[in-house]
Design an enzyme around this catalytic site. Structure first.
Site, PDB file in Angstrom:
ATOM      1  N   SER A   1      42.178  36.199  36.957  1.00  0.00           N
ATOM      2  CA  SER A   1      41.211  37.302  36.975  1.00  0.00           C
ATOM      3  C   SER A   1      39.876  36.896  36.338  1.00  0.00           C
ATOM      4  O   SER A   1      38.975  37.714  36.238  1.00  0.00           O
ATOM      5  CB  SER A   1      41.781  38.516  36.261  1.00  0.00           C
ATOM      6  OG  SER A   1      42.352  38.125  35.057  1.00  0.00           O
TER       7      SER A   1
ATOM      8  N   HIS B   1      42.377  37.551  43.831  1.00  0.00           N
ATOM      9  CA  HIS B   1      42.534  38.328  42.597  1.00  0.00           C
ATOM     10  C   HIS B   1      42.973  39.750  42.923  1.00  0.00           C
ATOM     11  O   HIS B   1      42.190  40.562  43.396  1.00  0.00           O
ATOM     12  CB  HIS B   1      41.191  38.336  41.831  1.00  0.00           C
ATOM     13  CG  HIS B   1      41.219  39.156  40.587  1.00  0.00           C
ATOM     14  ND1 HIS B   1      40.093  39.785  40.094  1.00  0.00           N
ATOM     15  CD2 HIS B   1      42.241  39.508  39.755  1.00  0.00           C
ATOM     16  CE1 HIS B   1      40.420  40.461  38.994  1.00  0.00           C
ATOM     17  NE2 HIS B   1      41.717  40.306  38.783  1.00  0.00           N
TER      18      HIS B   1
ATOM     19  N   GLU C   1      39.951  40.850  45.352  1.00  0.00           N
ATOM     20  CA  GLU C   1      38.734  40.049  45.178  1.00  0.00           C
ATOM     21  C   GLU C   1      39.060  38.639  45.672  1.00  0.00           C
ATOM     22  O   GLU C   1      39.962  37.978  45.138  1.00  0.00           O
ATOM     23  CB  GLU C   1      38.360  40.028  43.700  1.00  0.00           C
ATOM     24  CG  GLU C   1      36.966  40.476  43.384  1.00  0.00           C
ATOM     25  CD  GLU C   1      36.684  40.468  41.882  1.00  0.00           C
ATOM     26  OE1 GLU C   1      35.540  40.782  41.521  1.00  0.00           O
ATOM     27  OE2 GLU C   1      37.581  40.135  41.075  1.00  0.00           O
TER      28      GLU C   1
ATOM     29  N   ASN D   1      35.293  41.913  36.776  1.00  0.00           N
ATOM     30  CA  ASN D   1      35.493  41.707  35.335  1.00  0.00           C
ATOM     31  C   ASN D   1      34.228  41.222  34.635  1.00  0.00           C
ATOM     32  O   ASN D   1      34.011  41.516  33.463  1.00  0.00           O
ATOM     33  CB  ASN D   1      36.659  40.746  35.101  1.00  0.00           C
ATOM     34  CG  ASN D   1      37.986  41.443  35.368  1.00  0.00           C
ATOM     35  OD1 ASN D   1      38.037  42.673  35.388  1.00  0.00           O
ATOM     36  ND2 ASN D   1      39.034  40.674  35.580  1.00  0.00           N
TER      37      ASN D   1
END
Ligand code: T1G
Length: 689
Positions: A399, A420, A432, A470
């Site tokens: 991640s 992800h 992702e 993130n």
């Protein structure tokens, strides 16, 4: 432009066929063509309305919204169906959605293909059925089913449609032939508009209002849909249609619908990569390394889509536990009636444990979901590189770690990329897809096709720490942490973001994810350079005290055994006070507006930064990431769309104000933000030239 409507006679029945690919949207040409075709009824005994291609009408043409209306309107076309002198039968296959279902309700009878589904997904576009659905549906089904369809937006199958009175017949084979036969069997019209008003149903009104206020919190359309459906109890059909229209116009011209429609097209655009025209490779079998929460969820996502999965974990006990957890999750779903027992068993049977990497010898794609440590990841990829076919694709579920560094631990980095998933991976829509420097076009195209096949919304990101989601979250979390030190309580911070529309605030979210995740992540970063140590000072102390969040019964909040309800803890406020004292910060009253502004603008500015760097292809991709992976309220359209709604010149001015404040180093305005603010541009509409 060819007329998408044609008609022919079949033994006295006029068959009107519509062919407007890809989903027979009710465009102006279609409406015009149907009205013209109805003018040719002549001596036909009945009319059948059908669509070619994969589906019956999938609704009004959303791309026409916001443009000048063109006659005939959809209500005009439906009135023409009702005014047709002979019975009209709708032949429904695929999906009859929104205006498509309203068109079918303008017909006298509806014949469904056994696999057909119908529904009113308009609430997902910030509106509700605006062509009579709120008045005609309850006359056929009663109040409760009509409200359910309008408020949830969820489609129903043919069996349920028959049960509630929407389907008059179900065809197991050729729906058109069945509809023509049905049309021959009827001689009288049976207009829904002439049916009695539905009975009032207080219980239904109350429970759907509760649903709208909780499960669709913040959205206007579901509550107004209830008001419109309730109007059908007392008003005659034309007065009811007028009321529906007034409420509908108010919604379709509103900001929420504009944001949600933008997201509709953004989610379809996200699957398109500029300059990528290679054919995806077939993926018929998948492997997953790691049987923890993520690995198990990923395996289920593929099993749910009918793809056989090989699951391996270097720890045999963990593999056994992982398989048991998967079986329990499926059993719970079956027990709740979400799938049949046969389906449950079929999905479990699609997941096969392996005792070693050789189990992946025939896999077309293998996804690694092991511990977030670079060394561990590299070791796994070296094993996969040796065990898998040279043409197999290798994905990492990291991640935030460097996908290029992971790919470099294999002989062929072109077949490596990031995939992800978001927890729980069998539920969350977002995927992702991280394109490495050496990732080949067909590897990327294959991952995008896989994403669609397992019903995920795939968004492509370049390589950077934390990718799109993130990386942006870091700024959001930083401001939340600083606000806690400066005087805002965790519960005040969470309440402000919850009010804004987030499913939960950053503090409760950190506790749910586990404070140790952030703690470990920061270990691979440079304090003061990559992150603001002051912002995580309290969280770091909590982790070192063993308070990692929900999983340890305490983190920023306390939790009673077995409960996920956060309980404010004065000890944490005291810790924040101590940190403030240590850093010489005077604590102060902080209002919800400042909390929302700092957290949201930190998100927006970082988004504009990575957009300018080309990490995301388009501003709308960022909105898709946040709406599908982080619970960002869809009625705000996503962080980029939200920034546009504030006005980028205002956003820039506020970012500059913070850049002049105590935490200036984190608030350098993104060049793209400054550029678009000066040009009067929009972040959500921007894409890499
Ligand atoms: N209008 C215009 N374009 C549409 C469209 C629509 N209604 N539906 C789909 N498309 C385009 C889509 O953008 C994509 O384009 C292509 O078709 C394939 O779609 C008065 C006002 C039907 C379940 O909300 O849910 O009626 O990207 O990739 O996965 O009350 O499309 O290829 O260029 O999604 O197989 C209500 C919306 C409208 C249904 C098929 N109807 N559509 O899914 O294909 S409001 C809806 C869907 C209304 C009235 C009101 C799905 C689908 P492109 P796709 P799919």
């Amino acid at each position: 432009m060819t007329n998408p409507v044609s008609c022919h006679r079949d033994g006295g029945v006029l068959v009107i066929s519509v062919d407007n690919p890809p989903v027979n949207a009710l465009s102006h040409a279609v409406r015009n063509g149907v009205c013209d075709a109805l003018g040719t009824v002549g001596d036909s005994s009945a009319v059948v309305l059908a669509c070619a291609g994969r589906t019956f009408f999938a609704g009004a043409d959303i791309s026409e919204f916001g443009k000048p209306p063109m006659a005939p309107s959809l209500p005009d076309m439906i009135a023409a169906l009702e005014d047709c002198p002979v019975p009209v039968v709708a032949a429904i296959h695929g999906t009859a959605l929104g205006g498509g279902m309203e068109t079918a309700l303008g017909c006298d009878f509806r014949v469904f293909d056994a696999k057909a589904r119908c529904g009113f997904p308009e609430v997902d576009l910030g509106i509700f059925p605006g062509a009579g659905g709120t008045q005609r549906t309850p006359r056929l089904t009663g109040l409760d089913p009509a409200m359910e369809m309008c408020v949830t937006g969820k489609p129903i199958d043919a069996k349920k449609a028959a049960k509630i009175g929407l389907a008059d017949s179900i065809a197991t084979e050729d729906v058109l032939a069945s509809a023509i036969e049905f049309a021959r069997s009827v001689s009288n019209k049976r207009r829904v508009r002439d049916m009695d008003n539905p009975e009032a149903d207080e219980a239904a009104s109350e429970s759907w209002r509760k649903f709208a206020m909780t499960r669709r919190r913040g959205e206007h359309a579901p509550l107004l849909a209830i008001e419109a459906v309730e109007a059908s109890i007392t008003l005659d059909v034309d007065a009811g249609l007028d009321k529906e229209r007034d409420l509908f116009i108010g919604l379709i011209t509103g900001q929420q619908s504009a944001a949600m429609r933008q997201l509709f097209f953004a989610e379809r655009m996200a699957a398109k990569v500029n300059g990528l025209d290679t054919t995806p490779k077939p993926v018929k079998s998948v492997g997953v390394v790691g049987s923890g929460t993520m690995g198990g969820g990923i395996a289920m996502a593929f099993a749910n889509a009918g793809v056989p999965v090989t699951l391996f974990d270097a720890n045999a006990e963990a593999l056994k536990n992982g398989l048991a957890r998967i079986a329990k999750l499926y059993a719970d779903s079956a027990a709740k009636g979400r799938m049949s027992e046969a389906d449950r068993d079929a999905r479990i049977a699609r997941i096969t444990p392996a005792s070693g990497y050789d189990g992946f010898a025939d896999s077309d794609l293998v996804i690694e979901a092991v511990f977030e440590r670079m060394g561990v990841k590299k070791a796994v990829f070296a094993e996969l590189d040796a065990a898998c076919r040279p043409d197999a694709i290798l994905g990492t579920n990291t991640s935030y770690l460097d996908v290029d560094e992971i790919a470099a631990s294999t002989r062929e980095p072109s077949r490596v990329l990031g995939m992800h998933f978001f927890s729980p991976a069998n539920v969350m829509h977002l995927l992702e897809i991280v394109r490495g420097a050496k990732t080949s076009g067909d590897t990327l195209a294959t991952a995008l096709a896989v994403s669609k096949a397992i019903k995920k919304v795939g968004v492509v990101s370049g390589v950077c720490h934390g990718f799109i989601g993130n990386r942006m979250l870091k700024g959001y979390g930083r401001e939340a942490g600083l606000l806690m030190i400066e005087g805002a309580s965790p519960e005040a911070i969470d309440a402000a973001l919850y009010e804004f529309g987030m499913p939960m605030g950053p503090m409760a979210m950190a506790d749910m994810a586990g404070l140790d995740i952030g703690y470990d992540n920061r270990k691979s970063l440079v304090a003061g350079e990559d992150f603001e140590p002051l912002a995580s000072a309290v969280q770091d102390k909590l982790v070192e005290m063993g308070r990692k969040g929900q999983k340890t019964g305490a983190g920023i909040y306390k939790y009673e055994a077995g409960s996920r309800v956060p309980i404010p803890d004065p000890d944490v406020d005291a810790m924040a006070e101590a940190v403030a004292k240590e850093y010489g910060i005077t604590r102060r009253e902080i209002g919800a507006d400042e909390i929302v502004e700092r957290c949201m603008l930190a998100l927006v500015n970082e988004g504009a930064l990575l957009l300018g760097e080309g990490i995301a292809q388009r501003g709308s991709d960022i909105d898709v990431v946040y709406a599908n992976g982080y619970g960002f309220p869809r009625w705000r359209g996503g962080p980029m769309c939200y920034a546009d709604s504030l006005g980028l010149d205002h956003v820039l001015e506020r970012v500059r104000a913070y850049a002049a404040g105590p935490h200036s180093k984190w608030w350098t305005p993104a060049p793209l933000l400054a550029q678009l603010a000066s040009e009067g541009g929009r972040l959500s509409g921007w894409s890499k030239p």
